[in-house]
Design an enzyme around this catalytic site. Structure first.
Site, short mmCIF file in Angstrom:
data_model
loop_
_atom_site.label_atom_id
_atom_site.label_comp_id
_atom_site.label_asym_id
_atom_site.label_seq_id
_atom_site.Cartn_x
_atom_site.Cartn_y
_atom_site.Cartn_z
N HIS A 125 0.82 -1.22 0.00
CA HIS A 125 0.00 0.00 0.00
C HIS A 125 0.85 1.27 0.00
O HIS A 125 0.37 2.33 0.38
CB HIS A 125 -0.96 0.00 1.20
CG HIS A 125 -2.05 -1.04 1.07
ND1 HIS A 125 -2.63 -1.64 2.16
CD2 HIS A 125 -2.65 -1.57 -0.01
CE1 HIS A 125 -3.54 -2.52 1.74
NE2 HIS A 125 -3.57 -2.50 0.44
N CYS A 160 6.96 14.69 -12.22
CA CYS A 160 7.95 13.63 -12.35
C CYS A 160 9.09 14.10 -13.25
O CYS A 160 8.85 14.57 -14.36
CB CYS A 160 7.28 12.40 -12.95
SG CYS A 160 8.41 11.05 -13.35
ZN LIG Z 1 6.74 9.66 -14.32
#
Ligand SMILES: [Zn+2]
Length: 268
Positions: A125, A160
């Site tokens: 998790h 990201c």
């Molecule tokens: Zn990514």
């Protein structure tokens, strides 16, 4: 209880590929509250539970707002990042060092197995110490991001560096699929194992709860899997006879005695 610990010790010594499944019960001894027990987080605060159910949808709808709210509120779990591993976590590390335990699959997000020194841990998790890109699945340490700075600059959500996808906390929210890598590795480990040691979980939350059931069902020519439960009370796994036997009591105490018993047997 002593006899069962001895039996578990012998079963572990005989096993070729033992893995452990852990849940909230192994962390309560580190002062981390569970969710549904008598003083659980949801039991005491049903409104927080309702909110938690909506969280993932809110994230998908507006990740910037989700992050801003998250950074302004106190964590439900308190200072989870400061929690320390207990005897149960260390005992599992000891079993890994003895070569008897190959992998730990945990439902806990507290990172205590890792902090205790476990090498092969699957955080089913997610982890409070990590962030995850929802697009490519890459994980990053919390400290790689200065979230407060991003907030001050109006630059949330974090992005990201690999694919520019939106970054979320690694902890898997209600309604959020289990990340693919984690789901696949867990099934692989379960298929490989001939002993499963279940510690501090009643395994009722799916899809995690499939793992002991998968271990029980397997009949592909490999010797039957032995499933041992270490839990405070009987669980559906006990009642449905998915586990072969239950060692009842405090997880930390039992695992510590298990390690001591194995040492004694090996020193013979
Ligand atoms: Zn990514």
């Amino acid at each position: 209880m002593g006899d069962l610990i001895k039996k578990a010790a012998q079963d572990l010594i005989k096993s070729h590929y033992a893995i452990a499944l852990t849940g909230a019960g192994i962390s309560t001894e580190s002062g981390i509250p569970d969710f549904r027990g008598p003083s659980g987080i949801w039991t005491k605060n049903p409104q927080a539970e309702r909110k938690a159910y909506q969280s993932y949808q809110e994230f998908l709808a507006d990740p910037k707002k989700w992050w801003e709210e998250r950074l302004s509120g106190a964590s439900l779990l308190g200072d989870l990042e400061k929690a320390k591993p207990n005897a149960g976590h260390f005992a599992l590390v000891e079993l890994e060092r003895m070569g008897l335990l190959k992998c730990v699959i945990t439902q806990n997000v507290d990172a205590l197995h890792e902090k205790a020194g476990a090498l092969n841990v699957i955080e089913y998790h997610g982890s409070v110490l990590k962030l995850r890109c929802v697009d490519c699945g890459s994980r990053f340490k919390q400290e790689e991001y200065n979230l407060e700075k991003l907030r001050a600059e109006g630059a949330l959500p974090p992005r990201c560096p690999k694919c520019r996808g939106v970054i979320k906390t690694d902890g898997v929210a209600f309604g959020e699929p289990i990340p693919n890598d984690v789901a696949h590795r867990s099934v692989d480990e379960t298929r490989k194992c001939d002993l499963m040691l279940i510690c501090g979980t009643s395994a009722v939350v799916y899809p995690f709860a499939n793992l002991p059931r998968l271990a029980r069902q397997r009949k592909d020519g490999v010797p039957e899997t032995i499933i041992i439960e270490v839990n405070a009370d009987p669980t559906p796994l006990t009642e449905e006879k998915i586990s072969d036997y239950l060692i009842r009591g405090k997880t930390g105490e039992i695992l510590l005695r298990l390690v001591e018993t194995i040492r004694r047997i090996r020193e013979g």
